[in-house]
Scaffold this active site. Structure first.
Site, mmCIF file in Angstrom:
data_model
loop_
_atom_site.group_PDB
_atom_site.id
_atom_site.type_symbol
_atom_site.label_atom_id
_atom_site.label_comp_id
_atom_site.label_asym_id
_atom_site.label_seq_id
_atom_site.Cartn_x
_atom_site.Cartn_y
_atom_site.Cartn_z
ATOM 1 N N SER A 70 -9.059 15.993 -5.533
ATOM 2 C CA SER A 70 -8.929 15.507 -4.081
ATOM 3 C C SER A 70 -10.131 15.516 -2.937
ATOM 4 C CB SER A 70 -7.576 16.364 -3.151
ATOM 5 O OG SER A 70 -7.573 16.033 -1.693
ATOM 6 N N TYR A 95 -9.343 9.572 0.334
ATOM 7 C CA TYR A 95 -8.949 9.169 1.663
ATOM 8 C C TYR A 95 -9.829 8.502 2.155
ATOM 9 C CZ TYR A 95 -5.095 12.673 1.536
ATOM 10 O OH TYR A 95 -4.066 13.516 1.172
ATOM 11 N N THR A 139 -5.358 6.401 -1.561
ATOM 12 C CA THR A 139 -4.381 6.802 -1.238
ATOM 13 C C THR A 139 -3.980 6.147 0.125
ATOM 14 O OG1 THR A 139 -4.777 8.920 -2.017
ATOM 15 C CG2 THR A 139 -3.295 8.941 -0.324
#
Length: 418
Positions: free
Chosen positions: A136, A160, A186
Site C-alpha cells: 500500500s 493513491y 485506487t
C-alpha cells in the site's frame, strides 16, 4: 446378553494416546487455529485494542463490512459427481503471470502497527507460497525493502493519487524500478471514511496513549516490547506521519482526481494496470472501454462508504458484461477458501485477502501469515474436491447459488406527495 469383563490395564493404555506437548508457544498457538476466525480470536487476545480495531473495524455502522461477509455465508454450493479429483490444480493465471492459489495479499496500511514484522512478513510469506503481495501507499515498509523480502515473487503496488502529484509520480517510478509487475490505481478514497472505532480509541500515528490504552496494554507486554525495540513506526512512502487516520488521509488524498489522472499514471507505468474500488456495473463498463487490464470489485473492506454495494453480489453481472474484456478481481468479505472458490465460480479471475492475512500477522508474525495462507489454501483445495472440479477453469455459475438476507426492492413508480 452382552458379556462383560473387567478391562486389563494394558488394554486401557492401548486406547489412550496422549498428544505430544509442544514447548514452542507460538507454534502451539498457531497450530490450534483451524480457521481464519480462530486466528482472529488469537489476534484479538494478543493485540492492543486500538491496533486490533483498526484492522477489524470499518466505517460508520460497519454495515457494508457485515453484509459483505454475510454474502459469502449465504451461498449454496452444487457439487458435481463422478469426476476424478484425486488431484486438483489451484493455479490461477492473473495479470500476465501465475499464482499458486486463486488469491493474493491485498494492500493494507499501517501494517507494522498491527505486528512489527508487518509487510516483510506478508511479502516473504506470499513469496514462499507462490502468490502475489500488494504493498500500500500507506505501508510502513518501503518499496525497495518489500522487493528485498520477496525478490523472486510477484510484487504489486497500490497507488493513491495525492494532492502533491509529484509524490505519487515518484512512487510509480520507484515501484517500476524495483520490478513490481502491477499497479493498482485506487479510486474509492477521495476522503477518509468515518471509522468510528479509530476515533473512539484515539488511534493515530504515532499512537496516543491514554489511561485506557495503558490498561489495555498491560496483559499484552509482548506487543509493546516489539513496538518499542524495533525501528520507529512511520510511513515508508510519505513524509507526513502524525495524526489520526482520517486526518492523514484527508490531508494527503485529492478528491479532484479524474479520468485524466488515470491516463497520466497509466502512461507512466510500464507493467499491468488495474483499477481498484469499482462498485457499479456502469463504471466497470467505462473502464473496459478505457482498456485497463483489470478491475478490483471492492468497497474497501467496508472502510469508506458504509452501505456501499457488496462486491460479491455485483460480481455475476459484471462478469457477464465485461468479463471477456478485462480481468476481474474481487476483495471484501473473504474469510475462507470456500468464499474464494465461490468467487471464482461466479466469474472472478482472482481474489485478494486483507483482514484474513492481518489476523494471521497479529496472531504470530510471519508464521501467522504462513498459517493464514495454509488455512485458505487447504480450504480451496478441499472445496474444489468436494465440488468435484479438478481445475479453477472447471468452476462455473452452475456450482453456486447466491442467496441474500438483503433483498433489493424492485423500482416502481411512486406517487408524488403534495
Amino acid at each position: 446378553m452382552v458379556q462383560r469383563q473387567i478391562p486389563r490395564p494394558a488394554e486401557i493404555l492401548e486406547l489412550m494416546t496422549f498428544k505430544p506437548i509442544d514447548l514452542d508457544g507460538k507454534r502451539r498457538r498457531l497450530s490450534s487455529a483451524l480457521t481464519i476466525e480462530d486466528l482472529r480470536t488469537i489476534a484479538k487476545r494478543r493485540t492492543p485494542a486500538a491496533a486490533f480495531d483498526y484492522t477489524d473495524g470499518a466505517a460508520e455502522g460497519e454495515i457494508s463490512m457485515d453484509r459483505s461477509v454475510e454474502a459469502f455465508e449465504d451461498i449454496e454450493f452444487h457439487p458435481s459427481i463422478l469426476h476424478d479429483v484425486s488431484t486438483v490444480d489451484t493455479t490461477a493465471q492473473i495479470l500476465g503471470g501465475s499464482s499458486a492459489q486463486p488469491f493474493g495479499i491485498a494492500p493494507t496500511g499501517f501494517t507494522r502497527l498491527m505486528q512489527t514484522e508487518g509487510e516483510i512478513a506478508g511479502a516473504s510469506a506470499a513469496g514462499a507460497a507462490g502468490i502475489p503481495f500488494t504493498l500500500s501507499t500507506l505501508g510502513t515498509t518501503s518499496i525497495e525493502e518489500v522487493h528485498a523480502a520477496n525478490p523472486l515473487g510477484r510484487n504489486w503496488f497500490q497507488l493513491y493519487v495525492m494532492k502533491q502529484r509529484e509524490i505519487s509520480y515518484g512512487l510509480v517510478e520507484r515501484a517500476a524500478q524495483a520490478g513490481y509487475d502491477t499497479l493498482y490505481f485506487t479510486v474509492d478514497t477521495p476522503v477518509a471514511g468515518a471509522r468510528l472505532r479509530d476515533s473512539r480509541n484515539g488511534f493515530s500515528i504515532p499512537p496516543q496513549l491514554s489511561l485506557g490504552t495503558v490498561i489495555n496494554a498491560i496483559p499484552r507486554p509482548w506487543w509493546w516490547w516489539d513496538f518499542l525495540t524495533t525501528a520507529k513506526l512511520e510511513f515508508a512512502s510519505l513524509s507526513q506521519t502524525g495524526g489520526t487516520v482520517g486526518e492523514l488521509l484527508d490531508s494527503a488524498m485529492d478528491p479532484s482526481i479524474d479520468v485524466e489522472d488515470l491516463a497520466e499514471i497509466r502512461r507512466m507505468w510500464p507493467g499491468k494496470f488495474a483499477v481498484k474500488g469499482v462498485q457499479t456495473l456502469e463504471d466497470a463498463k467505462k473502464l473496459a472501454d478505457l482498456g485497463v487490464d483489470a478491475i478490483v470489485l471492492s468497497n474497501h473492506g467496508g472502510r469508506q462508504l458504509d452501505r456501499a454495494p457488496v462486491p460479491f453480489h455485483l460480481l455475476p453481472q459484471v462478469a457477464r458484461e465485461v468479463g471477456d474484456d478485462m480481468e476481474i478481481i474481487l476483495d471484501t468479505g473473504i474469510r475462507s477458501g470456500a468464499d474464494i472458490v465461490a468467487a471464482i465460480a461466479l466469474g472472478a479471475d482472482f481474489t485478494l485477502i486483507g483482514r484474513a492475512y492481518l489476523y494471521g500477522l497479529m496472531a504470530g508474525g510471519r508464521q501467522g501469515v504462513d498459517r493464514a495462507i495454509a488455512i485458505l489454501s487447504d480450504q480451496v483445495e478441499r472445496t474444489m474436491k468436494l465440488l468435484q472440479v479438478p481445475t479453477l477453469q472447471d468452476l462455473g455459475p452452475e456450482h453456486v447459488t447466491q442467496l441474500s438476507r438483503v433483498r433489493r426492492l424492485e423500482e416502481e413508480p411512486r406517487p408524488r406527495v403534495r
